[in-house]
Each structure stands twice: as structure tokens, then as C-alpha cells.
Design an enzyme around this catalytic site. Sequence first.
Site, mmCIF file in Angstrom:
data_model
loop_
_atom_site.group_PDB
_atom_site.id
_atom_site.type_symbol
_atom_site.label_atom_id
_atom_site.label_comp_id
_atom_site.label_asym_id
_atom_site.label_seq_id
_atom_site.Cartn_x
_atom_site.Cartn_y
_atom_site.Cartn_z
ATOM 1 N N CYS A 38 72.150 28.265 42.807
ATOM 2 C CA CYS A 38 71.747 26.902 42.469
ATOM 3 C C CYS A 38 72.654 25.897 43.180
ATOM 4 O O CYS A 38 72.187 24.864 43.665
ATOM 5 C CB CYS A 38 71.844 26.741 40.960
ATOM 6 N N CYS A 77 71.913 27.900 34.879
ATOM 7 C CA CYS A 77 72.196 26.587 35.426
ATOM 8 C C CYS A 77 70.942 25.741 35.312
ATOM 9 O O CYS A 77 69.914 26.063 35.885
ATOM 10 C CB CYS A 77 72.625 26.824 36.869
#
Length: 397
Positions: free
Chosen positions: A100, A200
Site C-alpha cells: 500500500c 491498511c
Amino acid sequence: MKTVVVGLSGGVDSSVTAHLLKEQGYNVIGLFMKNWHDDSVTISDECPWLDDSNDAMLVAEKLGIPFQTVDLSEQYRERIVNYMFKEYEMGRTPNPDVLCNREIKFDVFMKIALSLGADFVATGHYCQKASIEVDGKTMYQLKAGADDNKDQSYFLCQLSQEQLAKTLFPIGHLQKPKVREIALEQDLVTAGKKDSQGLCFIGKVRLPDFLQQQLKPKEGVIVEVMEDTIPEVAGGMEASNAFAKADLENLVKKPTYSVAEGKVVGKHQGAHYFTIGQRKGLAVGGTVEPLFVIDTDVNENVIYTGQGKNHRGLYRKGLFVKEEEIHWIREDLTLAIDETMEVEARIRYRQPLEKATLYRVEGGMYVIFDNPQTAIAEGQFVAWHHGEECLGSGVIS
């Protein structure tokens, strides 16, 4: 005046980041990333991203900085979620947080920020940036955060020189309690907010439920493997430049198991939901010590387990990173074939750094640890360091 876009996540770290930059005289813009719409997989009725974007907006108001939301859910689904499903399906264990950062925060998000005229992007990560001159060229260094409990350099181990050049980490030199204290002094709404858990940005997601949406349950057996059927993990290996590739291969090879060699102790709903080193979710009782996953076979749909966290099947001496998966933050230190380097390395977040040697060979690189490591999982990232500085990383194959 330099302009900085802060990724305001609605947490205390990014809130204090924005405040500190404003204090330092930057022109600060707050940007909230919306990366997920699908509320059917969050655990509770809370809608985490709504609460978070609201908190981020209140912080921006309080600091008197412009604020907007960007919707990156399409890119997030393509680059992170689909990748995760694919990896789990192959029986690997991806690290969505590292990805991410590489793919979303420091790529898609950074491009948006720079298109808004930003000179830098800033995040609330606990890590530090420095620079040195190498042959007349500036090289950026990614260093550990000052707070040992919160050092997040592992999650940024895939960043490039280009990305680091444009990044600021304003709280990297602070301890977490100090960050909360600043938030309290500034009367920021996020001062007492708990640190976010879960994937995330997706919020509080139950990973098995999430995976079950894509990967169909498929019943298979759980096999317990007795320790004495596995050869012991060898001790140290003399580091020499004339290292033998066969020796290295032996050190990283994981044992192969068969159902016939162990005993069936239970059933599971899909080997692809499990990862090496996992203890929870096996639901097998009656053993002296808890069972840990020592291997998964997604083709045969079998989970191999062993009793106790010191079971021999959990330990390996090293790992291999394929050539295309080797990433150097410090490009100037890249190893040529047949070169070696002594480093400290870790294979997961929060793991203490362990002494290791990198061996660059045709086709990739071996990372051989001085001491055997537990639960080396394919698909995870290994990051290598010199002291405080993270030099590079790679995907464990």
C-alpha cells in the site's frame, strides 16, 4: 514558501504531522484517501472510513489548512486487494501494508499531490530520512524511527530514491507519547484516538471473512507432523566469497511433507486461508502444546502443523529473493553477481534485526541468517539494514 500535502488519515500521527509542518512555515494541504467502499467485510457496524475522514476534516479545520478527499478505491482494489487474493490463492502470505505504501501512498497519492503543486508529500510514519553525497550525487537514506516501539521503516522498505526525495517524515524523531502530548496541547480531536488496526485503510476487517468472499471454502485435512521426522536446521555457515550455490540452496530449502508421514488431526475449510507460523483458527484440541502451521499445500489442500512454537518445522536458516524482486533503496550499494554483504535483516514488522549475509547469485539473492529464523513465509518482505538504515528489501520466494 514550499507546499506540502499531508496524507491526513484521521489518526493522531498524521494530525501532528500537519501541525508540525505548519509550525515550520510550510504551506500545508490535507488530503484524505478513501480506499475502500465495501462495508460488508468490516467487523462492526462502524463505518471506519467515514469516521476517519470526519476526524481528518476536523483536524484540518482546527489547523486552518485546506482539506479534500480523494477516492483511490479503484486503484486500491486493483493494486492491493486483487493482488492479495491472488497471493493467498497461491498459498503465499502477502504484506498489504508494504504494498500500500509502495503502490498507493507513495505512487498514486504522491502523483496527485505533486499535480496540486506540492513540493513534498508528508506522512505520519515513524521513520527518518537523511541524505549523503555519493560520487557527487545526493543519495537519500531511510532510517528507523526514534521510537523503538513504533519504528515503521519496514513498511517503507520498498520506497525508491525518487519517492524518498519528495517525502517528509515530520514525527520520525519523536516518541509516540510525545506525539499524543502535542495533539492534546493543540486540542486536536484525534489526541486520544486508538491506533488503527487491520489492513491498511480497509479498517477493521476479519481477514478470513474477507478472503472467503473471493476464495471459495474447500474442506481438507490438518496433519500433525512429528518433530523427529524433520532434519535439524544446520548452524552457521562460513561466509566466503567462493560460496557454493548448492550449499546455499540446501540452507533455504524447506522440508517437504506428505499426509502419510503425519497423522490427520482435524479438518479445515481451505489451505489458502492459513499462513506459516499461524496458531489461531485451527480449532484442534487435545495436544500437549498448541499446534502451529508449519506448511500449507494449496494444490492438495492440506495444512501441515507441529506442536509448540519451537517445532523444528518452523525454522529455516535463510531465504531466496528472485532477481526481479530485489529492491535497493540505496541504489549505490547494489550487489553484483558473486558479491556478498553482511547486514542485519528482518522478515516481519517489529521483529528485532538479525545478523545475516546477502549472497548475490545468477537469478537472485540468498539471505542467510546467522541464527535459524522462525516462520519464514513466501510472499512476505525481507528488509536488510546497516544499523539504523534500511538499505533494501525483497519478496521472499
